[in-house]
Design a protein around this motif. Structure first.
Motif, PDB file in Angstrom:
ATOM      1  N   ARG A  12     -48.099 -17.002  13.415  1.00 19.03           N
ATOM      2  CA  ARG A  12     -47.417 -18.229  13.015  1.00 19.03           C
ATOM      3  C   ARG A  12     -48.358 -18.964  12.077  1.00 19.03           C
ATOM      4  O   ARG A  12     -49.253 -19.671  12.492  1.00 19.03           O
ATOM      5  CB  ARG A  12     -47.064 -19.070  14.236  1.00 19.03           C
ATOM      6  N   ASP A  46     -41.684 -23.164   5.530  1.00 20.38           N
ATOM      7  CA  ASP A  46     -42.023 -21.748   5.703  1.00 20.38           C
ATOM      8  C   ASP A  46     -42.116 -20.987   4.382  1.00 20.38           C
ATOM      9  O   ASP A  46     -42.476 -19.813   4.369  1.00 20.38           O
ATOM     10  CB  ASP A  46     -40.971 -21.045   6.570  1.00 20.38           C
ATOM     11  N   ASP A  67     -45.551 -13.837   9.270  1.00 22.60           N
ATOM     12  CA  ASP A  67     -45.506 -15.109   9.971  1.00 22.60           C
ATOM     13  C   ASP A  67     -44.107 -15.304  10.529  1.00 22.60           C
ATOM     14  O   ASP A  67     -43.129 -15.318   9.775  1.00 22.60           O
ATOM     15  CB  ASP A  67     -45.836 -16.267   9.018  1.00 22.60           C
ATOM     16  N   SER A  70     -40.432 -20.697  11.565  1.00 20.67           N
ATOM     17  CA  SER A  70     -40.432 -21.827  12.502  1.00 20.67           C
ATOM     18  C   SER A  70     -39.173 -21.902  13.355  1.00 20.67           C
ATOM     19  O   SER A  70     -39.209 -22.481  14.440  1.00 20.67           O
ATOM     20  CB  SER A  70     -40.653 -23.136  11.745  1.00 20.67           C
ATOM     21  N   PHE A  74     -42.322 -18.598  19.191  1.00 17.99           N
ATOM     22  CA  PHE A  74     -43.533 -17.786  19.055  1.00 17.99           C
ATOM     23  C   PHE A  74     -44.643 -18.418  19.860  1.00 17.99           C
ATOM     24  O   PHE A  74     -44.869 -19.620  19.771  1.00 17.99           O
ATOM     25  CB  PHE A  74     -43.964 -17.676  17.592  1.00 17.99           C
TER      26      PHE A  74
END
Length: 142
Positions: A12, A46, A67, A70, A74
């Motif tokens: 993340r 993001d 990644d 959002s 996670f």
């Protein structure tokens, strides 16, 4: 025909830094594609995060990373990897997909994506998350 399985790490906001670190350790080439590059930005925050990246070294080291956006849950250290199976032959990848889906939960149906001619994700009956795709080297930005 041949396929390759590669560990695909999930982060993340740390994928680029992790890949740069692994390249400093193992050498090789770094490739990174952001959510902005694919046109798949659900949250503007993001946009510059890694939707796909890899380090590939001549000595055989290969790791991929991304990644987690959002909008998805996670927790660092949990759900921290996928097993990625890549190949050049759509029929071969499709055949693996069809066998893996037995008792599986399909996360993303196998089909075209902005970053690969064929891509799919599933969680198999043992809880392992698999990503299968047909590699498209022309879409990789370095």
């Amino acid at each position: 025909m041949s396929v390759k399985s590669v560990l695909h790490l999930n982060f993340r906001g740390e994928a680029r830094a992790a890949l740069e670190f692994y390249r400093s350790v193992f050498g090789g080439d770094l490739a990174v594609v952001t959510y902005k590059d694919t046109g798949y930005v659900q949250n503007p925050a993001d946009a510059d995060l890694v939707t796909w990246g890899q380090v590939l070294a001549a000595g055989g080291f290969h790791v991929m990373a991304y990644d987690v956006p959002s909008a998805m849950p996670f927790e660092r250290g949990e759900n921290s990897f996928f097993l990625s199976v890549r190949g050049a032959d759509a029929a071969e990848i499709t055949a693996y997909w069809e066998r893996l889906t037995e008792g599986a939960a399909v996360v993303q149906p196998l089909g075209p994506s902005p970053w690969a001619p064929l891509y799919g994700m599933l969680k198999d009956r043992f809880g392992v998350v698999w990503v299968l795709d047909v590699a498209d080297a022309s879409s990789v930005k370095r």
